[in-house]
Design a protein around this motif. Sequence first.
Motif, mmCIF file in Angstrom:
data_model
loop_
_atom_site.group_PDB
_atom_site.id
_atom_site.type_symbol
_atom_site.label_atom_id
_atom_site.label_comp_id
_atom_site.label_asym_id
_atom_site.label_seq_id
_atom_site.Cartn_x
_atom_site.Cartn_y
_atom_site.Cartn_z
ATOM 1 N N LEU A 105 -43.788 21.617 -10.078
ATOM 2 C CA LEU A 105 -44.234 20.210 -9.131
ATOM 3 C C LEU A 105 -45.751 20.136 -9.081
ATOM 4 O O LEU A 105 -46.184 21.176 -8.385
ATOM 5 N N THR A 106 -46.305 18.826 -9.230
ATOM 6 C CA THR A 106 -47.953 18.882 -8.919
ATOM 7 C C THR A 106 -47.846 17.756 -7.621
ATOM 8 O O THR A 106 -46.955 16.927 -7.540
ATOM 9 N N LEU A 107 -48.938 18.241 -6.906
ATOM 10 C CA LEU A 107 -49.292 17.364 -5.781
ATOM 11 C C LEU A 107 -50.860 17.294 -5.655
ATOM 12 O O LEU A 107 -51.451 17.853 -6.313
ATOM 13 N N ALA A 108 -51.220 16.206 -5.022
ATOM 14 C CA ALA A 108 -52.536 15.939 -4.515
ATOM 15 C C ALA A 108 -52.527 14.702 -3.657
ATOM 16 O O ALA A 108 -51.738 15.076 -2.525
ATOM 17 N N LYS A 109 -53.248 13.638 -3.956
ATOM 18 C CA LYS A 109 -53.153 12.550 -3.108
ATOM 19 C C LYS A 109 -52.936 12.746 -1.556
ATOM 20 O O LYS A 109 -53.722 13.098 -0.922
ATOM 21 N N GLY A 110 -51.531 12.578 -1.220
ATOM 22 C CA GLY A 110 -51.007 12.652 0.471
ATOM 23 C C GLY A 110 -51.454 14.096 0.979
ATOM 24 O O GLY A 110 -51.268 14.320 2.165
ATOM 25 N N LEU A 111 -51.535 15.119 0.091
ATOM 26 C CA LEU A 111 -51.692 16.424 0.831
ATOM 27 C C LEU A 111 -52.867 16.712 1.432
ATOM 28 O O LEU A 111 -52.760 17.427 2.298
ATOM 29 N N GLY A 112 -54.204 16.259 1.210
ATOM 30 C CA GLY A 112 -55.143 16.061 2.067
ATOM 31 C C GLY A 112 -55.588 14.965 2.783
ATOM 32 O O GLY A 112 -56.548 14.864 3.621
ATOM 33 N N ASN A 113 -54.673 14.014 2.656
ATOM 34 C CA ASN A 113 -54.925 12.706 3.225
ATOM 35 C C ASN A 113 -56.239 12.052 3.215
ATOM 36 O O ASN A 113 -56.853 11.229 3.922
ATOM 37 N N GLY A 114 -57.032 12.465 1.997
ATOM 38 C CA GLY A 114 -58.423 12.027 1.784
ATOM 39 C C GLY A 114 -59.263 13.186 1.513
ATOM 40 O O GLY A 114 -60.320 12.897 0.917
ATOM 41 N N PHE A 115 -59.160 14.257 1.915
ATOM 42 C CA PHE A 115 -59.680 15.543 1.566
ATOM 43 C C PHE A 115 -59.399 15.877 0.218
ATOM 44 O O PHE A 115 -58.059 15.947 0.154
ATOM 45 N N PRO A 116 -60.121 15.998 -0.611
ATOM 46 C CA PRO A 116 -59.568 16.654 -1.965
ATOM 47 C C PRO A 116 -58.895 17.949 -1.961
ATOM 48 O O PRO A 116 -59.491 18.932 -1.807
ATOM 49 N N VAL A 117 -57.592 17.963 -2.379
ATOM 50 C CA VAL A 117 -56.879 19.073 -2.445
ATOM 51 C C VAL A 117 -55.726 18.771 -3.501
ATOM 52 O O VAL A 117 -55.022 17.587 -3.143
#
Length: 391
Positions: free
Chosen positions: A241-253
């Motif tokens: 399962l891949t995640l990004a976007k909402g995970l950092g709320n704007g901080f790149p993660v």
Amino acid sequence: MAQDCLMHTYARLPVSFEKGSGAWLWDAGGRRYLDGVSGVGVCGLGHAHPALAAALCEQAGRLWHSSNLYGIAHQEALAARLCELAGMARVFFCNSGAEANEAALKLARLHARGRGVDEPAVVVMEGSFHGRTLATLSASGSRKVQAGFEPLVRGFKRVPYDDLDAVRRVAAHGPEVVAVLVEPVLGEGGVVVPSPGYLRGLREICDAQGWLLMLDEVQTGMCRTGRWFACQHEDVRPDVLTLAKGLGNGFPVGACLARGAAAELMQPGHHGSTFGGNPLACRVGLAVVEALAAAGLPARAAAAGARLRAGLEAALAGHPRLRAVRGLGMMVGIELDAPCGDLPARALGQGVLVNCTAGNVLRLLPPLVLEDDEVDELVRRVAAVLDGWEG
Ligand code: PLP
């Protein structure tokens, strides 16, 4: 002009923002806009969230980066929290959605080696979007992101979205297939919600074939659709399962989660990222997870999304250009029967940010923290944008 020094990668609108608060942004002239885009599905908790700002500042004064040569306590804590929420076992951290999907595709290649497959293929979907790196644009089902970048990376078999029989046909004729990579809801592809049972059907096919089910939840994850992860609507657990976007709320993660045998495939030397999972990023990620949980955002996003869709259906009923209002949670698409690329600029005049995707779909990805009156205000402003619009 300052923009002369930027590559022409983006067609930008003539506005820039100086500050934000919750679901609102202010431009340099002090004008206020209701954010219906959230930085493309990123700022689920809105702008300038006090707990996130505090966590970022506190960590910034302590330690930003040490590298993956050493243990990173916040990385371990965020991995454990994500695994608990998603029912997964291990996490690889990176900096973006494309990178998270690259890690998933590398897992598929390692899975192939284990099965003695030399020329492996991953089943991918028409209309999908997985990123802009060479492997992820090759996986994406949009000629627009591929054109000019050939030769594409080999090893993808493309089938129509929401078509289990097409996947079964590949299974019958393709012994080299090792995985399926799919978005639970097509995002860039036009906010397409598949039929009930689609993910469950894919899970069954993957189980029967020994394929990895790899879900790209870069856009749908982190409460966007009204559950922590969209696959939870169908009680389906993927292998990856891949995640990004909402995970950092704007901080790149970004993050690539895996379970079962897939979680044991990566060994030292197989993969890495200098910045991936650094203390600053993971501290922010942890604060995001805690803030989403504290605000009960999976349920809240489901309720606000239902209100938004119902409001739009009522406000736009009878609009001559409207084909459909659809979506899941706070991922909403208004399909029109004409290209709508001019609408985001027109929306600025109404003090609202909207996005156009797939040519003719007006997409709304508002902050998940919208209050009911803000949902209603978003409906009013979007209706005003479409009022008198002839396409
Ligand atoms: N996957 C999906 C479903 C996306 O929507 C996106 C971005 O829009 C990506 C991957 C790529 O993410 P990033 O731009 O962070 O590389």
